[in-house]
Motif scaffolding. Structure first.
Motif, PDB file in Angstrom:
ATOM      1  N   ILE A 284      56.376  61.954 -32.561  1.00 24.44           N
ATOM      2  CA  ILE A 284      56.003  61.293 -33.814  1.00 24.44           C
ATOM      3  C   ILE A 284      54.929  60.232 -33.562  1.00 24.44           C
ATOM      4  O   ILE A 284      53.969  60.115 -34.329  1.00 24.44           O
ATOM      5  N   ALA A 285      55.075  59.463 -32.497  1.00 21.94           N
ATOM      6  CA  ALA A 285      54.041  58.475 -32.160  1.00 21.94           C
ATOM      7  C   ALA A 285      52.712  59.169 -31.892  1.00 21.94           C
ATOM      8  O   ALA A 285      51.639  58.659 -32.257  1.00 21.94           O
ATOM      9  N   HIS A 286      52.774  60.340 -31.266  1.00 23.72           N
ATOM     10  CA  HIS A 286      51.563  61.109 -30.990  1.00 23.72           C
ATOM     11  C   HIS A 286      50.918  61.553 -32.304  1.00 23.72           C
ATOM     12  O   HIS A 286      49.694  61.450 -32.488  1.00 23.72           O
ATOM     13  N   ALA A 287      51.731  62.029 -33.232  1.00 24.78           N
ATOM     14  CA  ALA A 287      51.199  62.438 -34.535  1.00 24.78           C
ATOM     15  C   ALA A 287      50.638  61.236 -35.297  1.00 24.78           C
ATOM     16  O   ALA A 287      49.599  61.343 -35.959  1.00 24.78           O
ATOM     17  N   ASP A 288      51.301  60.078 -35.194  1.00 18.26           N
ATOM     18  CA  ASP A 288      50.784  58.864 -35.834  1.00 18.26           C
ATOM     19  C   ASP A 288      49.380  58.546 -35.328  1.00 18.26           C
ATOM     20  O   ASP A 288      48.471  58.237 -36.111  1.00 18.26           O
ATOM     21  N   PHE A 289      49.201  58.592 -34.025  1.00 22.11           N
ATOM     22  CA  PHE A 289      47.903  58.272 -33.411  1.00 22.11           C
ATOM     23  C   PHE A 289      46.834  59.250 -33.875  1.00 22.11           C
ATOM     24  O   PHE A 289      45.750  58.850 -34.322  1.00 22.11           O
ATOM     25  N   THR A 290      47.133  60.539 -33.779  1.00 16.76           N
ATOM     26  CA  THR A 290      46.129  61.544 -34.124  1.00 16.76           C
ATOM     27  C   THR A 290      45.799  61.520 -35.607  1.00 16.76           C
ATOM     28  O   THR A 290      44.629  61.620 -36.004  1.00 16.76           O
ATOM     29  N   PHE A 291      46.808  61.371 -36.453  1.00 14.11           N
ATOM     30  CA  PHE A 291      46.547  61.323 -37.887  1.00 14.11           C
ATOM     31  C   PHE A 291      45.741  60.073 -38.245  1.00 14.11           C
ATOM     32  O   PHE A 291      44.852  60.122 -39.104  1.00 14.11           O
ATOM     33  N   ASP A 292      46.019  58.983 -37.574  1.00 16.40           N
ATOM     34  CA  ASP A 292      45.217  57.765 -37.742  1.00 16.40           C
ATOM     35  C   ASP A 292      43.750  58.039 -37.437  1.00 16.40           C
ATOM     36  O   ASP A 292      42.847  57.574 -38.140  1.00 16.40           O
ATOM     37  N   ARG A 293      43.503  58.827 -36.386  1.00 15.28           N
ATOM     38  CA  ARG A 293      42.107  59.143 -36.019  1.00 15.28           C
ATOM     39  C   ARG A 293      41.447  60.017 -37.085  1.00 15.28           C
ATOM     40  O   ARG A 293      40.275  59.818 -37.406  1.00 15.28           O
ATOM     41  N   TYR A 294      42.164  60.985 -37.610  1.00 12.98           N
ATOM     42  CA  TYR A 294      41.570  61.805 -38.667  1.00 12.98           C
ATOM     43  C   TYR A 294      41.293  60.959 -39.918  1.00 12.98           C
ATOM     44  O   TYR A 294      40.261  61.117 -40.573  1.00 12.98           O
ATOM     45  N   MET A 295      42.217  60.065 -40.226  1.00 14.06           N
ATOM     46  CA  MET A 295      41.989  59.210 -41.386  1.00 14.06           C
ATOM     47  C   MET A 295      40.795  58.280 -41.173  1.00 14.06           C
ATOM     48  O   MET A 295      39.988  58.064 -42.080  1.00 14.06           O
ATOM     49  N   ASP A 296      40.702  57.701 -39.995  1.00 10.52           N
ATOM     50  CA  ASP A 296      39.653  56.721 -39.706  1.00 10.52           C
ATOM     51  C   ASP A 296      38.313  57.400 -39.421  1.00 10.52           C
ATOM     52  O   ASP A 296      37.320  57.201 -40.137  1.00 10.52           O
ATOM     53  N   ASP A 297      38.280  58.239 -38.398  1.00 12.57           N
ATOM     54  CA  ASP A 297      37.012  58.824 -37.955  1.00 12.57           C
ATOM     55  C   ASP A 297      36.454  59.841 -38.940  1.00 12.57           C
ATOM     56  O   ASP A 297      35.241  59.966 -39.096  1.00 12.57           O
ATOM     57  N   TYR A 298      37.338  60.555 -39.615  1.00 12.56           N
ATOM     58  CA  TYR A 298      36.917  61.612 -40.540  1.00 12.56           C
ATOM     59  C   TYR A 298      36.887  61.112 -41.997  1.00 12.56           C
ATOM     60  O   TYR A 298      35.823  61.004 -42.605  1.00 12.56           O
ATOM     61  N   LEU A 299      38.024  60.725 -42.531  1.00 13.23           N
ATOM     62  CA  LEU A 299      38.068  60.348 -43.943  1.00 13.23           C
ATOM     63  C   LEU A 299      37.313  59.053 -44.233  1.00 13.23           C
ATOM     64  O   LEU A 299      36.523  58.982 -45.179  1.00 13.23           O
ATOM     65  N   PHE A 300      37.573  58.023 -43.445  1.00 13.89           N
ATOM     66  CA  PHE A 300      36.947  56.734 -43.727  1.00 13.89           C
ATOM     67  C   PHE A 300      35.438  56.784 -43.515  1.00 13.89           C
ATOM     68  O   PHE A 300      34.655  56.455 -44.408  1.00 13.89           O
ATOM     69  N   HIS A 301      35.017  57.207 -42.327  1.00 10.13           N
ATOM     70  CA  HIS A 301      33.586  57.136 -42.004  1.00 10.13           C
ATOM     71  C   HIS A 301      32.757  58.221 -42.689  1.00 10.13           C
ATOM     72  O   HIS A 301      31.590  57.997 -43.002  1.00 10.13           O
ATOM     73  N   ASP A 302      33.364  59.367 -42.947  1.00  9.25           N
ATOM     74  CA  ASP A 302      32.606  60.440 -43.591  1.00  9.25           C
ATOM     75  C   ASP A 302      32.529  60.291 -45.103  1.00  9.25           C
ATOM     76  O   ASP A 302      31.535  60.670 -45.717  1.00  9.25           O
ATOM     77  N   TYR A 303      33.585  59.751 -45.715  1.00  7.51           N
ATOM     78  CA  TYR A 303      33.655  59.734 -47.179  1.00  7.51           C
ATOM     79  C   TYR A 303      33.828  58.335 -47.781  1.00  7.51           C
ATOM     80  O   TYR A 303      33.081  57.938 -48.667  1.00  7.51           O
ATOM     81  N   VAL A 304      34.827  57.611 -47.308  1.00  4.59           N
ATOM     82  CA  VAL A 304      35.177  56.355 -47.976  1.00  4.59           C
ATOM     83  C   VAL A 304      34.191  55.244 -47.672  1.00  4.59           C
ATOM     84  O   VAL A 304      33.743  54.524 -48.578  1.00  4.59           O
ATOM     85  N   ARG A 305      33.837  55.074 -46.412  1.00  3.58           N
ATOM     86  CA  ARG A 305      32.907  53.996 -46.066  1.00  3.58           C
ATOM     87  C   ARG A 305      31.569  54.120 -46.798  1.00  3.58           C
ATOM     88  O   ARG A 305      31.066  53.108 -47.329  1.00  3.58           O
ATOM     89  N   PRO A 306      30.946  55.312 -46.841  1.00  2.00           N
ATOM     90  CA  PRO A 306      29.705  55.414 -47.622  1.00  2.00           C
ATOM     91  C   PRO A 306      29.892  55.009 -49.081  1.00  2.00           C
ATOM     92  O   PRO A 306      29.003  54.388 -49.674  1.00  2.00           O
TER      93      PRO A 306
END
Length: 511
Positions: free
Chosen positions: A411-433
């Motif tokens: 579960i901790a592993h999934a937390d880390f990886t999902f955090d990366r998808y949210m941050d590196d993918y969702l935030f920087h690709d869509y939300v930050r712009p």
């Protein structure tokens, strides 16, 4: 491995981060959770926040208190210990004498914990000061706009300036002003002297392993003479086997935690590297002074591993800029094959360096469609090459440590990886712009420092947008999990990074 060393490896790692950002404070702690070994940090208030330095004296007290007394190993940011963090290391204020006095605490730490492993990580000062607009409390910050812009350009010239640069160099000196320029140069000198002292502490015994990362600087500039001086000192002291000097900054804490974790179980990870393009190894991040293969090989070693393209424990896939569709398809197929065979796979996607996120987001969508986004051991795709690679390597190694020690936390592993998808993918690709466009439409063109009345509504918008998008992709990445808890903030009241504290849980939420 001796029993005493194995017992020490069951104890927490006392970790002093570079600052309080997620990538430097939160992610290293999560690495320990994945591997089943606690990583403790000083109270967040003692780490400062953005333009407010941390409290080295309070951190020294923390190291000498119960947290340090019950630790098996130590990983310490020398920038936090000496100056109060990364941003504080770039400005005048702390004297060399004060910085050195604080670093001497490492010798005391060694005397109190003779059998513990002590890793230290510091930075070679970057070329640009921290850039903030001259408004609100930031108006008195060192080299606020426009001085930082001129300093950045000046520091990126050749040293000494080429004949073709001489006139511009003189013009920049006048624009900066002699007092600010001299303060900047004196700060560089102070930091070099402090870094040299760190090397001597490594040579004399208190520090077992040291890395000095060159913070954001390319192949030309004032930093080159600092790097040369440090490398010469390493050679003279004969400590090349215990010191690394390489590109990067934010990932260094994660890399050193990874090394503490794998050495704790006497495991040397063998890492293969597969580039998306035949000439991928030669690509050079403009914010680093060496090709990416140099940084990648260095980070493998810093994480406690060795490069092994023949019989690896894990494979690091590196997606480089300008990867064409055919090579993307080949990369994805190779990753799918490894995942199907039960092999450990990490992906470092560097295509954000192209300046467009379209290419990056399309590949994430391809991984989700292929059903492997949640089955690889690590994903990272933001900031410099070294930051991205260091994050992916450290996560995959932490998972490997957990599995080999039978303390792996899925579960901790999934937390880390999902955090990366949210941050590196969702935030920087869509939300930050979107956040930046919203601010610009309001007449706020500088997004590096937001006043409270600007930060509050944009933080709320960030929270709402990321929540909605996270729910949309969770089922494609981890169909067996739901979001049990999540908090989203802009930790430094700027749009450069977001902080996501997500906790996943198996099964469906209660109705």
């Amino acid at each position: 491995m001796k029993i005493a060393a194995l017992l020490l490896a069951l104890l927490p790692i006392a970790f002093v981060p570079l600052d309080d950002r997620p990538v430097t404070r939160q992610l290293p702690v999560l690495l320990g959770a994945i591997a089943g070994r606690a990583v403790s940090t000083p109270p967040r208030a003692d780490l400062g926040n953005y333009l407010t330095p941390g409290n080295p004296e309070a951190i020294i007290a923390w190291l000498n208190g119960p947290a340090g007394q019950h630790a098996g190993d130590f990983v310490v940011s020398t920038d936090m210990l000496a100056y109060g963090g990364l941003v504080a290391s770039r400005i005048p204020g702390v004297t060399y004498a004060d910085a050195y006095s604080r670093l001497r605490e490492l010798a005391h730490l060694r005397a109190e914990h003779p059998k513990a492993w002590l890793g230290a990580f510091g930075t070679v000062m970057r070329l640009a000061p921290t850039g903030v607009p001259a408004l609100g409390p930031a108006k008195d910050f060192f080299a606020a706009y426009p001085a930082w812009k001129y300093l950045q350009e000046y520091a990126n010239l050749h040293d000494p300036p080429l004949p073709s640069e001489a006139a511009r160099a003189q013009e920049l000196r006048q624009l900066i002003g002699e007092p600010i320029l001299q303060a900047y140069l004196d700060t560089r000198t102070r930091n070099l002297e402090v870094d040299l002292k760190i090397l001597q502490l490594t040579s004399n015994g208190p520090i077992d392993r040291t890395v000095l990362g060159q913070d954001d600087a390319g192949p030309v500039g004032l930093h080159l003479k600092d790097v040369r001086a440090l490398k010469a000192e390493v050679a003279q002291l004969g400590i090349a086997d215990r010191v690394a000097i390489e590109p990067g900054a934010d990932e260094l804490g994660m890399a050193m935690i990874a090394q503490a974790l794998d050495r704790g179980i006497a495991w040397t990870p063998h890492v293969a590297v597969r580039y998306s393009m035949p000439d991928g190894a030669a690509f050079n991040d403009p914010l680093e002074f060496a090709p990416i293969e140099t940084a990648i090989d260095g980070l493998i070693g810093l994480c406690g591993g060795v490069r092994d393209d023949t019989a690896p424990d894990l494979t690091l896939y590196v997606r480089v800029p300008k990867t064409d569709p055919a090579h993307d398809a080949s990369l994805l197929a190779s990753m799918q094959g490894d995942v199907s065979a039960g092999k450990s796979v990490a992906l470092a996607d560097l295509t954000f360096l192209e300046g467009s996120f379209v290419h990056q987001s399309e590949f994430v969508q391809s991984m989700m469609q292929a059903g492997i986004a949640g089955k690889i051991d690590a994903y990272s795709s933001w900031n410099t090459n070294a930051n991205t690679v260091g994050t992916a390597l450290a996560e995959a190694i932490a998972a490997g440590v957990g599995r080999r020690s039978h303390r792996y936390n899925a579960i901790a592993h999934a937390d880390f990886t999902f955090d990366r998808y949210m941050d590196d993918y969702l935030f920087h690709d869509y939300v930050r712009p979107d956040l930046n466009a919203t601010l610009t439409a309001q007449g706020i063109t500088d997004h590096t420092y937001l006043l409270p009345d600007q930060a509050t509504p944009i933080t709320e918008r960030n929270n709402a947008e990321l929540w909605n998008r996270a729910v949309d992709i969770l089922g494609q990445i981890y169909p067996g999990y739901h979001i049990a808890d999540m908090r989203i903030t802009l930790p430094w009241d700027r749009t450069f990074e977001t902080e996501i504290e997500v906790r996943l849980a198996p099964g469906l939420p209660a109705r």
